[in-house]
Design an enzyme around this catalytic site. Structure first.
Site, PDB file in Angstrom:
ATOM      1  N   HIS B 143       0.871  -1.173   0.000  1.00 10.03           N
ATOM      2  CA  HIS B 143       0.000   0.000   0.000  1.00 10.03           C
ATOM      3  C   HIS B 143       0.916   1.233   0.000  1.00 10.03           C
ATOM      4  O   HIS B 143       2.012   1.188   0.559  1.00 10.03           O
ATOM      5  CB  HIS B 143      -0.821  -0.044   1.288  1.00 10.03           C
ATOM      6  N   GLN B 222      -4.487  -5.471   7.000  1.00 10.06           N
ATOM      7  CA  GLN B 222      -5.489  -6.380   6.448  1.00 10.06           C
ATOM      8  C   GLN B 222      -5.391  -7.762   7.094  1.00 10.06           C
ATOM      9  O   GLN B 222      -6.041  -8.696   6.634  1.00 10.06           O
ATOM     10  CB  GLN B 222      -5.328  -6.505   4.923  1.00 10.06           C
ATOM     11  N   LYS B 245     -10.717  -0.342  10.227  1.00  6.52           N
ATOM     12  CA  LYS B 245     -10.912  -1.528   9.390  1.00  6.52           C
ATOM     13  C   LYS B 245     -11.302  -2.746  10.224  1.00  6.52           C
ATOM     14  O   LYS B 245     -11.517  -3.830   9.688  1.00  6.52           O
ATOM     15  CB  LYS B 245      -9.636  -1.842   8.601  1.00  6.52           C
ATOM     16  N   CYS B 384      -4.654   2.402  -3.787  1.00  6.87           N
ATOM     17  CA  CYS B 384      -3.446   2.915  -3.129  1.00  6.87           C
ATOM     18  C   CYS B 384      -2.285   1.939  -3.247  1.00  6.87           C
ATOM     19  O   CYS B 384      -1.476   1.815  -2.323  1.00  6.87           O
ATOM     20  CB  CYS B 384      -3.692   3.247  -1.661  1.00  6.87           C
TER      21      CYS B 384
END
Ligand SMILES: Cc1ncc(COP(=O)(O)O)c(C=O)c1O
Lengths: 158, 429
Positions: B143, B222, B245, B384
């Protein structure tokens, strides 16, 4: 895309059969614009000339790029609407299109001014797509403001 | 055999009122949790409760409310630390993961600057001082948050950026680990790619980095929300992730780093709350984590994030992970079998639930737009990770990222929407 099926058809037609696509000479200025949120890109060239009355005329707009149907179709509409106009008239079209795109669906577009550009009226309701629709137009505006000087001084790339 | 009990998605959805919404006249199907997740009532209630009952500035003042607020804030830190198997004093709160990566990147450039000026540095800061010839290693699937800050560090210090390349399938090219050499001072890489879904072999890369004495940093944005993550098992020096997130509020991220690493780092942002003593000439700094939390912190957000960690813990992170694996298999199957659709990223195995794809001849923006008109929210673009999409040979992708509140019906709606988009644009071609 647009909610109006007729407008949808116009956009798809320009997307599938783009007018004036491909980079051509002669030109004064080439610009490269990107939409950093989605990566759409366009290379755009302008060729301005002076006519017999000394008016600056948009003799050619040529472009190449990659992106979604909206960004590609709006480049095609730009080329179709603007080539052959005096620079003053062309700037009016550009301004009209920008206003339409910033209207959030509240403006009734002027077909005499914008031609097929009216098909993008519905797109203005989707803020995320407005930048796509304006990509080529911002590039053209940028190229033209750089090119005006060179046309006055008579510098053109063959 | 898998003994993990499935999630009760219908029950979970009751905790997320936003999922009852209609958009564009259709029931909302939210498949963009990789960008940001929705928030359960428990998180919103925790923030509200803080403001209703004990709002005050933490670590300042000696009145009762200030003490309660400080307790609530520090208890949030402890619960969040426990969520990743860490000690509370090794967790630093930041604004988001991006800020946490910058905090580490600035430890390098600030140490380098201070060393040049012979300014005082914490013991052990030598490993953060960079010189021309030193190298920083990232990967080609980062990212921008874990790429641009390192480019900045290189520009400031004269260090060189290197990276581990990708295979055509979208995995790290491990035959390329020769980029990690004696010159490498830090290796920073992503745990689960936000665009390809690839889960990287942390142990292999960490071992190569350790062998040359480099600092090992893992972008866990993530992974922490989606699978059990325990810092003790990871054998890395630092990880970071964003609260938003993982069901938490906006405006809070976390940095975990080993105590010895944090202790060796000079401050990033300076000012109030991070000092030990201050005179007109100079200051000394508080020990971590306070050294890195200058100014009035984001108290309610920390409390909300702790509630999110509690919520996920109650569900069980192994169940969350298992649920997502099932949805991933369904997506890879359903999307992969559509004529004209290509998955950008690896197939099943060592991959998470972020699934990117392209539709032949149809731009991802247009796919996303048709999905949006059907109430299906996905992300389109370069996510991104511009160099990554470039490496994979596409201008952009459409990406679906499910979470605990999605079920197989949502995946069906996605697949149907993609077919509709394809047919619309393919038309009579
Ligand atoms: C892998 C990864 N790293 C870093 C980030 C940056 O997170 P944030 O924007 O919350 O700082 C994201 C998400 O945007 C991400 O997916």
């Amino acid at each position: 895309m647009s909610d109006d099926p007729l407008h949808q058809e116009i956009i798809l037609d320009h997307y599938r059969n783009p007018r004036g696509r491909g980079l051509r000479a002669p030109f004064e200025v080439q610009v490269h614009h990107v939409n950093p949120t989605c990566g759409d890109e366009i290379d755009l060239r302008v060729h301005l000339t002076k006519d017999a009355d000394g008016r600056v005329v948009v003799s050619d707009v040529s472009y190449d790029g990659q992106g979604c149907s909206i960004s590609q179709a709006s480049a095609s509409v730009l080329a179709e609407q603007i080539v052959g106009l005096s620079l003053g008239d062309a700037l009016m079209v550009q301004q009209g299109f920008s206003e339409l795109m910033q209207s959030r669906g509240t403006l009734t577009p002027d077909e005499d001014l914008l031609g097929d550009g009216i098909a993008f009226a519905g797109v203005s309701k989707y803020p995320a797509r407005v930048k796509c629709a304006l990509l080529a137009w911002m590039a053209w505006r940028d190229a033209v403001s750089q090119a005006v000087d060179s046309v006055v001084e008579g510098k053109t790339s063959e | 055999m898998n003994a993990v009990a499935p999630l009760d998605v219908a029950r979970i959805r009751e905790d997320f009122p936003i999922l009852r919404r209609h958009v564009r006249g259709k029931p909302l199907i939210y498949l963009d949790s990789g960008a940001t997740s929705q928030k359960p009532l428990a998180v919103l209630d925790a923030e509200r409760e803080f403001y209703l009952t004990c709002n005050a500035a933490v670590h300042r003042g000696a009145h009762a409310l200030a003490e309660e607020a400080t307790d609530a804030y520090e208890s949030a830190r402890a619960r969040i630390a426990a969520f990743v198997g860490a000690h509370a004093h090794e967790i630093v709160f930041t604004r988001n993961a991006t800020e946490a990566i910058n905090l580490l990147a600035y430890a390098f450039s600030n140490s380098t600057d201070k060393a040049r000026n012979a300014a005082s540095l914490p013991d052990g800061a030598e490993r953060f001082v960079l010189r021309p010839g030193d190298e920083i290693v990232v990967t080609e699937m980062e990212h921008h948050a874990n790429l641009v800050p390192w480019q900045e560090v290189c520009a400031k210090t004269g260090a060189t950026l290197r990276w581990i390349g990708l295979t055509d399938e979208g995995r790290l090219d491990l035959s390329d680990l020769s980029v990690i050499t004696e010159r490498t001072k830090v290796v920073s890489f992503v745990h689960q790619s936000n665009i390809l879904g690839t889960i990287n072999p942390v142990a292999t890369i960490a071992a190569a980095a350790r062998a040359v004495g480099a600092l090992v940093i893992l972008d866990a944005c993530q992974s922490v929300p989606h699978m059990p993550v325990d810092v003790a098992d990871l054998d890395v020096d630092a990880i970071m992730w964003s609260g938003h997130k993982m069901l938490g509020p906006n405006g809070i991220g976390c940095l975990w780093a080993k105590e010895s690493v944090l202790a060796a780092m000079p401050p990033f942002i300076s000012g109030g709350s991070m000092i030990e003593t201050v005179t007109m000439e100079s200051s000394t700094y508080a020990p971590p984590p306070q050294r890195f939390e200058a100014g009035t912190p984001m108290t309610a957000q920390a409390i909300g994030l702790a509630a999110a960690a509690d919520y996920l813990t109650a569900l069980g992170m192994d169940r969350v992970h298992h649920h997502e694996e099932m949805l991933t298999v369904a997506m890879l199957d359903g999307l992969g079998s559509i004529d004209g659709v290509k998955i950008i990223g690896p197939g099943v195995g060592q991959r998470g639930s972020a699934v990117s794809f392209v539709v032949d001849g149809v731009h991802p923006h247009d796919v996303g737009h048709i999905l949006d008109s059907r109430g299906v929210a996905v992300r389109v673009g370069h996510h991104c990770a511009w160099p990554t999409v470039r490496r994979m040979g596409v201008p952009a992708t459409t990406r679906a990222t499910p979470y605990i509140y999605n079920d197989l019906e949502d995946i069906d709606a996605l697949v149907e929407g993609v077919i509709a988009a394809r047919d619309f644009y393919w038309g009579s071609r």
